[in-house]
Enzyme design. Structure first.
Site, PDB file in Angstrom:
ATOM      1  N   THR A  10       0.825  -1.208   0.000  1.00 54.53           N
ATOM      2  CA  THR A  10       0.000   0.000   0.000  1.00 54.53           C
ATOM      3  C   THR A  10       0.858   1.255   0.000  1.00 54.53           C
ATOM      4  O   THR A  10       0.627   2.183  -0.799  1.00 54.53           O
ATOM      5  CB  THR A  10      -0.941   0.004   1.224  1.00 54.53           C
ATOM      6  OG1 THR A  10      -1.895  -1.055   1.083  1.00 54.53           O
ATOM      7  CG2 THR A  10      -1.678   1.328   1.347  1.00 54.53           C
ATOM      8  N   ASN A  68      -5.328  -9.467  -7.958  1.00 54.24           N
ATOM      9  CA  ASN A  68      -5.296 -10.138  -6.660  1.00 54.24           C
ATOM     10  C   ASN A  68      -6.552 -10.936  -6.365  1.00 54.24           C
ATOM     11  O   ASN A  68      -6.550 -11.813  -5.499  1.00 54.24           O
ATOM     12  CB  ASN A  68      -5.093  -9.106  -5.544  1.00 54.24           C
ATOM     13  CG  ASN A  68      -6.135  -8.005  -5.597  1.00 54.24           C
ATOM     14  OD1 ASN A  68      -6.174  -7.220  -6.549  1.00 54.24           O
ATOM     15  ND2 ASN A  68      -6.976  -7.917  -4.586  1.00 54.24           N
ATOM     16  N   GLN A  94       1.119  -9.311  -6.259  1.00 55.30           N
ATOM     17  CA  GLN A  94       0.777 -10.728  -6.454  1.00 55.30           C
ATOM     18  C   GLN A  94       1.702 -11.431  -7.442  1.00 55.30           C
ATOM     19  O   GLN A  94       1.512 -12.612  -7.726  1.00 55.30           O
ATOM     20  CB  GLN A  94      -0.672 -10.859  -6.923  1.00 55.30           C
ATOM     21  CG  GLN A  94      -1.714 -10.608  -5.856  1.00 55.30           C
ATOM     22  CD  GLN A  94      -1.723 -11.667  -4.769  1.00 55.30           C
ATOM     23  OE1 GLN A  94      -1.204 -12.760  -4.932  1.00 55.30           O
ATOM     24  NE2 GLN A  94      -2.317 -11.332  -3.628  1.00 55.30           N
ATOM     25  N   SER A 142       5.305  -6.454  -1.782  1.00 55.77           N
ATOM     26  CA  SER A 142       5.041  -6.613  -0.357  1.00 55.77           C
ATOM     27  C   SER A 142       5.575  -7.960   0.108  1.00 55.77           C
ATOM     28  O   SER A 142       5.281  -8.999  -0.488  1.00 55.77           O
ATOM     29  CB  SER A 142       3.534  -6.532  -0.089  1.00 55.77           C
ATOM     30  OG  SER A 142       3.250  -6.613   1.282  1.00 55.77           O
ATOM     31  N   HIS A 163       5.034  -9.983   2.701  1.00 57.08           N
ATOM     32  CA  HIS A 163       4.229 -11.071   3.268  1.00 57.08           C
ATOM     33  C   HIS A 163       3.474 -11.865   2.208  1.00 57.08           C
ATOM     34  O   HIS A 163       2.863 -12.884   2.510  1.00 57.08           O
ATOM     35  CB  HIS A 163       3.265 -10.538   4.342  1.00 57.08           C
ATOM     36  CG  HIS A 163       2.068  -9.807   3.813  1.00 57.08           C
ATOM     37  ND1 HIS A 163       0.836 -10.399   3.721  1.00 57.08           N
ATOM     38  CD2 HIS A 163       1.919  -8.532   3.379  1.00 57.08           C
ATOM     39  CE1 HIS A 163      -0.041  -9.510   3.254  1.00 57.08           C
ATOM     40  NE2 HIS A 163       0.587  -8.385   3.034  1.00 57.08           N
ATOM     41  N   THR A 211      13.230   5.694  10.347  1.00 60.10           N
ATOM     42  CA  THR A 211      14.262   4.695  10.606  1.00 60.10           C
ATOM     43  C   THR A 211      13.915   3.380   9.925  1.00 60.10           C
ATOM     44  O   THR A 211      12.811   2.849  10.083  1.00 60.10           O
ATOM     45  CB  THR A 211      14.402   4.461  12.121  1.00 60.10           C
ATOM     46  OG1 THR A 211      14.738   5.694  12.756  1.00 60.10           O
ATOM     47  CG2 THR A 211      15.469   3.424  12.410  1.00 60.10           C
ATOM     48  N   CYS A 263      -8.396  -7.239   1.744  1.00 60.97           N
ATOM     49  CA  CYS A 263      -8.591  -5.834   2.130  1.00 60.97           C
ATOM     50  C   CYS A 263     -10.035  -5.386   1.969  1.00 60.97           C
ATOM     51  O   CYS A 263     -10.420  -4.342   2.469  1.00 60.97           O
ATOM     52  CB  CYS A 263      -7.678  -4.931   1.294  1.00 60.97           C
ATOM     53  SG  CYS A 263      -5.925  -5.229   1.573  1.00 60.97           S
TER      54      CYS A 263
END
Length: 390
Positions: A70, A149, A178, A198, A200, A236, A325
Site C-alpha cells: 500500500t 489479486n 501478487q 510486499s 508477506h 528509521t 482488504c
C-alpha cells in the site's frame, strides 16, 4: 488444516522467522547512527538491497524500502503525480486495481487530476489498444497491476511497457504485489518505471515492502523527516524486516520455474474439479498462460460466498471471497462487475490460493470437500428467492 488463502498472506519461511529474530536481538543499532552498531545495521540494509536487486535484475540504488504494498503504490502514484504535474495532469489506471491503487487515484482526482479508468474484457484483461487510445499529451502516469489479486488474471505488462518506452514523459507503474516471488519479473527489461511489492505475499514478514524506482525518476516524498531511503521515505529503516524480506525473496525465487510447474499442476486439478460441478463457474481466461499459477477464482451463482467459506472452514479448509482488504465489505466484487458479471454472480465469488508446498493430494482433498459442501447447500436464485433443491 489446509490453508488455501495465500493470496491474502503467506506463512513465513522458518528461516525468515529465525533471521528476523536474530537481527532484532543482535543488530538493533539505528542504521543512521555513525557508531559501529549503526554501521553494522546499515550494512545489513545495504546487503538486503543487493539481494533484492540481484533477483529483479535492477540496481540496488533503485530500491526504496517501505512498510508494504500500500505504501509503495501510494508513493509511486502520488509521488509521480505531484512531481511531474508541470508536464500534465492526466493519469490512467484500470477498473480492477487493488484498493490501495484505486483510493490513491480517487484522492488525486479530488485534487484536480484527470483520471481515465480502462475497462477490462470478460477474462479480466486490459488491452494495449485501449491504453493507446487513452494516452494524451497530458498523460504523465499509467498504473496497471501485474496479477489481479482477486481472480488471478495476468495483465500484458511487458507489451504495455514496450509501447510506453517510446513515450518518456509517461511513467509506468505496476502493482506487482501478487507477482513478485511467484513469476519472473525484471522491471527494467519490461519497461516498468515504478513497481510495488510486499514481503508477506512471498513468505516474508508483514510490514515490509519495497518500491522499484528506475534510475533518473524523481518522486515527491510523502513522508518528511530524516531523509532515509535516498530522501524518498523518511523514517528509521526496519532492519529486521528488511533483512527478512530479502531472505524470503531469495528463497522464493531459488527454484522459481519448478515451483511454477508445481503450482500449475495444483491449479489444473482444482480447475478440473470445479468444471465437473455444474453449480460452479470458473472466472478468468481459459488459457492457462494468462492466469497466475498460484490462484484460482470461481463463482457459485445464487449462493452467498461467505456461506461456502465458513462451511469449508468447519472442515479445516481456509479460502477467501474477495481481496482480504475488502472481503469484509458486503458488496458485489467490483472486479467481477468490471468483467461484465451481473450482481448475483459478482456477489458469489470464491478465491483459492496456494504455494509450492501444497501437494496434488491437497488439491484433490479440496475438490472433494468442496463437492460435499456444494451438495449440502441450496442456492437462492433470482427466480426463486426461497431456493430450490436440485
Amino acid at each position: 488444516m489446509l490453508y488455501l488463502d495465500n493470496a491474502a498472506t503467506t506463512p513465513p519461511y522458518e528461516e525468515v522467522v529465525t533471521t528476523v529474530a536474530d537481527v532484532m536481538r543482535q543488530h538493533y543499532g539505528n542504521p543512521s547512527s555513525i557508531h559501529r552498531l549503526g554501521m553494522d545495521a546499515q550494512k545489513l540494509v545495504s546487503r538486503a538491497r543487493e539481494v533484492i536487486g540481484s533477483v529483479l535484475h535492477v540496481k540496488p540504488t533503485e530500491l526504496i524500502f517501505t512498510s508494504g504494498g500500500t505504501e509503495s503504490s501510494n508513493l509511486a502514484i502520488k509521488g509521480a503525480a505531484y512531481r511531474y504535474r508541470n508536464r500534465g495532469s492526466h493519469l490512467i489506471t484500470t477498473a480492477i486495481e487493488h484498493a490501495s491503487v484505486t483510493a490513491a487515484f480517487e484522492q488525486l482526482e479530488a485534487e484536480g487530476f484527470t483520471v481515465t479508468i480502462l475497462p477490462v474484457d470478460d477474462t479480466g484483461a486490459v488491452t494495449l489498444e485501449q491504453l493507446q487510445a487513452a494516452v494524451t499529451d497530458e498523460t504523465i502516469l499509467v498504473s496497471v497491476m501485474h496479477v489481479n489479486n482477486e481472480m488471478g488474471r495476468i495483465q500484458p505488462i511487458a507489451e504495455i511497457g514496450r509501447w510506453l518506452r517510446g513515450r518518456r514523459t509517461v511513467l509506468f507503474h505496476v502493482d506487482a504485489v501478487q507477482g513478485v516471488g511467484k513469476l519472473p519479473l525484471h522491471p527494467a527489461e519490461m519497461g516498468i518505471d515504478l513497481m510495488s511489492a510486499s514481503a508477506h505475499k512471498f513468505k516474508g514478514p508483514k510490514g515490509a515492502g519495497f518500491l522499484y524506482k528506475r534510475e533518473g525518476i524523481e518522486l515527491y516524498p510523502l513522508l518528511a523527516g530524516g531523509g532515509q531511503e535516498h530522501g524518498m521515505r523518511s523514517g528509521t529503516e526496519n532492519v529486521p524486516l528488511i533483512v527478512g524480506m530479502a531472505k524470503a525473496l531469495r528463497l522464493a525465487t531459488e527454484h522459481l520455474q519448478a515451483d511454477i510447474q508445481r503450482k500449475r499442476a495444483f491449479r489444473d486439478i482444482v480447475a478440473d474439479g470445479i468444471r465437473s460441478m455444474p453449480e460452479l463457474m470458473l472466472t478468468g481466461s481459459a488459457e492457462p498462460a494468462h492466469m497466475a499459477p498460484h490462484l484460482l477464482h470461481f463463482c457459485y451463482p445464487g449462493m452467498n460466498s461467505e456461506v461456502v467459506v465458513h462451511a469449508l472452514e468447519q472442515r479445516g479448509i481456509y479460502i477467501s471471497t474477495k481481496s482480504a482488504c475488502s472481503s469484509g465489505v458486503p458488496e458485489a466484487s467490483k472486479v467481477l462487475l468490471a468483467m461484465g458479471f451481473d450482481k448475483q454472480r459478482a456477489s458469489s465469488g470464491l478465491r483459492v490460493s496456494w504455494t509450492e508446498e501444497h501437494s496434488e493430494s491437497d488439491a484433490h482433498r479440496f475438490v472433494g470437500e468442496l463437492r460435499q459442501v456444494i451438495d449440502e447447500l441450496v442456492p437462492v436464485t433470482l427466480a426463486d428467492k426461497g431456493g430450490r433443491k436440485r
